[in-house]
Design a protein around this motif. Sequence first.
Motif, PDB file in Angstrom:
ATOM      1  N   LEU A 140       0.814  -1.211   0.000  1.00  0.00           N
ATOM      2  CA  LEU A 140       0.000   0.000   0.000  1.00  0.00           C
ATOM      3  C   LEU A 140       0.845   1.258   0.000  1.00  0.00           C
ATOM      4  CD1 LEU A 140      -2.714  -1.179   2.548  1.00  0.00           C
ATOM      5  CD2 LEU A 140      -3.073  -0.741   0.121  1.00  0.00           C
ATOM      6  N   ASP A 141       2.026   1.181   0.604  1.00  0.00           N
ATOM      7  CA  ASP A 141       2.919   2.345   0.625  1.00  0.00           C
ATOM      8  C   ASP A 141       4.341   1.829   0.841  1.00  0.00           C
ATOM      9  OD1 ASP A 141       4.265   4.688   0.868  1.00  0.00           O
ATOM     10  OD2 ASP A 141       3.062   5.499   2.526  1.00  0.00           O
ATOM     11  N   ALA A 142       5.143   1.913  -0.204  1.00  0.00           N
ATOM     12  CA  ALA A 142       6.507   1.386  -0.122  1.00  0.00           C
ATOM     13  C   ALA A 142       7.340   2.120   0.918  1.00  0.00           C
ATOM     14  CB  ALA A 142       7.185   1.469  -1.487  1.00  0.00           C
ATOM     15  N   ASP A 143       6.959   3.362   1.247  1.00  0.00           N
ATOM     16  CA  ASP A 143       7.717   4.149   2.226  1.00  0.00           C
ATOM     17  C   ASP A 143       7.232   3.945   3.650  1.00  0.00           C
ATOM     18  OD1 ASP A 143       9.270   5.233   0.204  1.00  0.00           O
ATOM     19  OD2 ASP A 143       7.877   6.891  -0.143  1.00  0.00           O
ATOM     20  N   ALA A 144       6.181   3.123   3.827  1.00  0.00           N
ATOM     21  CA  ALA A 144       5.646   2.900   5.173  1.00  0.00           C
ATOM     22  C   ALA A 144       6.672   2.172   6.035  1.00  0.00           C
ATOM     23  CB  ALA A 144       4.350   2.103   5.098  1.00  0.00           C
ATOM     24  N   ARG A 145       6.758   2.556   7.287  1.00  0.00           N
ATOM     25  CA  ARG A 145       7.665   1.922   8.245  1.00  0.00           C
ATOM     26  C   ARG A 145       6.833   1.452   9.443  1.00  0.00           C
ATOM     27  NH1 ARG A 145       9.981   1.952   4.360  1.00  0.00           N
ATOM     28  NH2 ARG A 145      12.037   2.803   3.812  1.00  0.00           N
ATOM     29  N   PRO A 146       6.104   0.346   9.275  1.00  0.00           N
ATOM     30  CA  PRO A 146       5.244  -0.105  10.372  1.00  0.00           C
ATOM     31  C   PRO A 146       6.042  -0.576  11.578  1.00  0.00           C
ATOM     32  CG  PRO A 146       5.331  -1.759   8.645  1.00  0.00           C
ATOM     33  CD  PRO A 146       6.053  -0.564   8.114  1.00  0.00           C
ATOM     34  N   LEU A 147       5.434  -0.466  12.756  1.00  0.00           N
ATOM     35  CA  LEU A 147       6.043  -0.975  13.971  1.00  0.00           C
ATOM     36  C   LEU A 147       5.982  -2.501  13.950  1.00  0.00           C
ATOM     37  CD1 LEU A 147       4.400   1.463  16.530  1.00  0.00           C
ATOM     38  CD2 LEU A 147       6.710   1.594  15.605  1.00  0.00           C
ATOM     39  N   VAL A 148       7.120  -3.141  14.122  1.00  0.00           N
ATOM     40  CA  VAL A 148       7.201  -4.601  14.081  1.00  0.00           C
ATOM     41  C   VAL A 148       7.087  -5.142  15.504  1.00  0.00           C
ATOM     42  CG1 VAL A 148       8.615  -6.581  13.419  1.00  0.00           C
ATOM     43  CG2 VAL A 148       8.609  -4.514  12.002  1.00  0.00           C
ATOM     44  N   LEU A 149       6.261  -6.170  15.686  1.00  0.00           N
ATOM     45  CA  LEU A 149       6.044  -6.749  17.004  1.00  0.00           C
ATOM     46  C   LEU A 149       7.196  -7.668  17.381  1.00  0.00           C
ATOM     47  CD1 LEU A 149       2.277  -7.668  16.626  1.00  0.00           C
ATOM     48  CD2 LEU A 149       3.226  -5.657  17.716  1.00  0.00           C
ATOM     49  N   ALA A 150       7.583  -7.608  18.652  1.00  0.00           N
ATOM     50  CA  ALA A 150       8.663  -8.470  19.131  1.00  0.00           C
ATOM     51  C   ALA A 150       8.195  -9.907  19.301  1.00  0.00           C
ATOM     52  CB  ALA A 150       9.210  -7.929  20.446  1.00  0.00           C
ATOM     53  N   ASN A 151       6.890 -10.084  19.633  1.00  0.00           N
ATOM     54  CA  ASN A 151       6.359 -11.426  19.875  1.00  0.00           C
ATOM     55  C   ASN A 151       4.983 -11.547  19.225  1.00  0.00           C
ATOM     56  OD1 ASN A 151       6.099 -14.014  20.891  1.00  0.00           O
ATOM     57  ND2 ASN A 151       5.289 -13.328  22.854  1.00  0.00           N
ATOM     58  N   PRO A 152       4.930 -11.640  17.886  1.00  0.00           N
ATOM     59  CA  PRO A 152       3.635 -11.665  17.194  1.00  0.00           C
ATOM     60  C   PRO A 152       2.873 -12.952  17.466  1.00  0.00           C
ATOM     61  CG  PRO A 152       5.411 -12.097  15.648  1.00  0.00           C
ATOM     62  CD  PRO A 152       6.065 -11.729  16.941  1.00  0.00           C
ATOM     63  N   ILE A 153       1.535 -12.865  17.384  1.00  0.00           N
ATOM     64  CA  ILE A 153       0.712 -14.058  17.591  1.00  0.00           C
ATOM     65  C   ILE A 153       0.727 -14.954  16.366  1.00  0.00           C
ATOM     66  CG2 ILE A 153      -0.804 -12.927  19.259  1.00  0.00           C
ATOM     67  CD1 ILE A 153      -2.824 -12.483  17.060  1.00  0.00           C
ATOM     68  N   ALA A 154       1.107 -14.400  15.218  1.00  0.00           N
ATOM     69  CA  ALA A 154       1.219 -15.193  13.988  1.00  0.00           C
ATOM     70  C   ALA A 154       2.141 -14.436  13.040  1.00  0.00           C
ATOM     71  CB  ALA A 154      -0.147 -15.425  13.343  1.00  0.00           C
ATOM     72  N   SER A 155       2.797 -15.172  12.156  1.00  0.00           N
ATOM     73  CA  SER A 155       3.764 -14.538  11.264  1.00  0.00           C
ATOM     74  C   SER A 155       3.098 -13.531  10.331  1.00  0.00           C
ATOM     75  CB  SER A 155       4.482 -15.612  10.437  1.00  0.00           C
ATOM     76  OG  SER A 155       3.549 -16.358   9.671  1.00  0.00           O
ATOM     77  N   GLN A 156       1.831 -13.779   9.956  1.00  0.00           N
ATOM     78  CA  GLN A 156       1.134 -12.854   9.061  1.00  0.00           C
ATOM     79  C   GLN A 156       0.483 -11.704   9.817  1.00  0.00           C
ATOM     80  OE1 GLN A 156       0.137 -15.826   9.843  1.00  0.00           O
ATOM     81  NE2 GLN A 156      -2.082 -15.984  10.044  1.00  0.00           N
ATOM     82  N   LEU A 157       0.688 -11.643  11.136  1.00  0.00           N
ATOM     83  CA  LEU A 157       0.154 -10.546  11.952  1.00  0.00           C
ATOM     84  C   LEU A 157       1.285  -9.964  12.795  1.00  0.00           C
ATOM     85  CD1 LEU A 157      -3.161 -12.242  13.195  1.00  0.00           C
ATOM     86  CD2 LEU A 157      -2.922 -10.623  11.313  1.00  0.00           C
TER      87      LEU A 157
END
Length: 781
Positions: A521-538
């Motif tokens: 959706l936006d190549a320049d987006a820098r989303p916050l990455v979770l340290a312990n996600p509940i699933a790899s796609q989330l």
Amino acid sequence: MQFPESWLRNLVNPALDTAQLAHAVTMAGLEVEALAPVAPPFSNVLVAEILSAEKHPDADRLRVCQVDVGEAHPVTIVCGAPNAAAGLKVPCARPGAKLPGIEIKVAKVRGVESFGMLCSTRELGLEGAAEGLMVLAADAPVGADFRSWLNLDDTLITLKLTPNRADCLSMQGLAREVGAITGAPTRLPQISDAPVQIQDSLPVQVVASEACPLYLGRVVRGINAQAPTPLWMAERLERSGIRPLLAPVDITNYVLLELGQPMHAFSLPRLDGGIEVRLARTGEKLALLNGQTAELAPDMLVIADASGPVALAGIMGGLPTSVEAETTDVFLEAAFFAPAAIAGRARRLGLSTDSSHRFERGVDFGASRQAMERATELLLDICGGQAGPITEALAALPSRAPITLRLARLKRVVGIEMDADQVERGLLALGAQVERQADQFVVTPPSFRFDLTIEEDLIEEAVRLYGYDNIPAQPPAAPSRMLPQDETVLADDVIRQKMVDLDYQEVITYSFVDPAWESALDADARPLVLANPIASQLSAMRTTLWGGMLETLRHNLNRQQERVRIFEMGRVYASLAEQPMKLGGLAYGDVQPEQWGAAARRTDFFDIKGDLERLFGHALDTRRGTHPALHPGQSAELWIDGKAVGWLGTLHPRLVQTFDLPGAPVLFEIDSAVLARRSVPRHASLSRFPLVRRDLAFVLDVNTPAGVLLSALREAALPQVQSIEVFDDYRGKGVPENQKSLAIRVVMQDTQRTLTDQEVDDAVQKLVDTALNQCNASLRT
């Protein structure tokens, strides 16, 4: 944790029926998850002995049995079970008996009259092997009621304990708790020291003393491992979910359930030298009792001998040193392992054991010696043998610091006056040491209560034992005042209702999203990455609402929903500090549902712009803009009061393919804070003086949006100007190429007097100067 009610009532028997007991325990914080009968209902089933079993004269697979049911004369029963033989004791359903799904009557079977039925476990609805008759113990009393003899009217109770109540993972702990809750006397197991008849022992060395502050070991020689496990013990184990295996193993499992102390028995001849408690070394492996070979990590605690690891401490024993039927000499182990040294290790190996479940939560280090004596006592009684002395390796055990409980604080928190003597009795019943000092208690928690560390914990215990149901509901003592409500701010629910009124449906999607969505959706987006996600796609926090809505659209299209109009209000996460609330929407398919009154037409940019203008209540200032997720020729930036507040447009063709959509939806996303602002209506009298209208035509660059010109004019307008609106947009003859002519209607009026020509001219001139200076527009002549 599952256990039979009869076992609990053997230790503490309050004057409550099963349902009342379950309610009392649940209200005290130990949730009863299930109550289940040990066996389904059946009646008139007796313990019987087969005296003879002869072949049926007219059937090869049937036998005519003479059966002793405790009456004056044997009865004849025709039986088809392959294991029916003289001398067996089996359950017998007499005529009139009601079994699950069947009622027994006198019947003729191939010409022979049968007065009952010899039963298998399947016919009685019991667990176990269903092939053939259920064979009973040789000492079963003939003629006794089968249900009473096996205590089948018992109830299985399943508790759903919270992690802080490891003390209730034993019958002794549960009995103590029920006694404290109900006030009933408890009869905890009386354990005496086993006689020491030999002086054999194994040397014990604890290298990892922080992980294992206490280790106890004892040699027992000359046991008969093939001795039958007593019926009462086997029954309690089975009804607690543990299958009896071999008497020494059953005894350690029984102590685990009774006292909450996991134990292990090693085959003494298979141990090489002494015992060492240490951390595993790199590359070490261990064959476990379940047949699995565990690759040990350096942070895993092991019990080792000279040859290497023989058990995974606090989790499972090793197969090479396990007790078997031929074993005559054993080494018993009881220890206290620090919860932090055990937690998570079993899960990493794909294991879940009763021992690890308890050690991870905390085992009573004050009862380890008691458990060793109890296991030794049972082993000597059941399997015989001679016990050696207990070898102990002791380091620094956890301390139980005293806690002060102030009665004034207790009253303030609970809201009622609680009897101090009752509070003291309850804490003593839980096993704590209590010293009363004026208006407070100094309480030293017992070794099995790891969850009691601060005053609030004791307040919770006092209230729990008092009974939450017994605390009266009282109205608040503080005065109630209505809080001011700002009329200039719309509630979120009002905005949601407006969207519903515009034929949109609300959706709620995950704030956790697939990072691939954000990049698409936006190549320049820098989303916050979770340290312990509940699933790899989330594994990332969303920076826009569009990803979740596009996934919702695809979900609906896959289920043949051809028209989708959805919206969502939620936060997006540009950074840890910046988390604005947004309103996002999506429309796909026809403008209106399929109908006869209007021709089908696909939703386009201007339909959604109209929806937003109805939502805002006025025309929107839309300006040409480029968003990486929107079609470059069908998108616009939304402006309010000179500030960009959102985007509106059709999904970019590239993303239509990325999200595997058959067509492009129209999307919008705006700051909900802008929507929430509104002006409060103010009363104004109608002017009795004439209004003045002036029409101005400005020539300006064709790419300059009308909204830019209107915003500049409205901001510069004098007070007497009531409205400024565009009423014509002309391009053609008389207007230079690449320019356009916008006709502006200006309405002026004063509520106190008639405007003079000079005032009107001054107001118009200011508008003309503003258009020239800010928008490079000239007055068309």
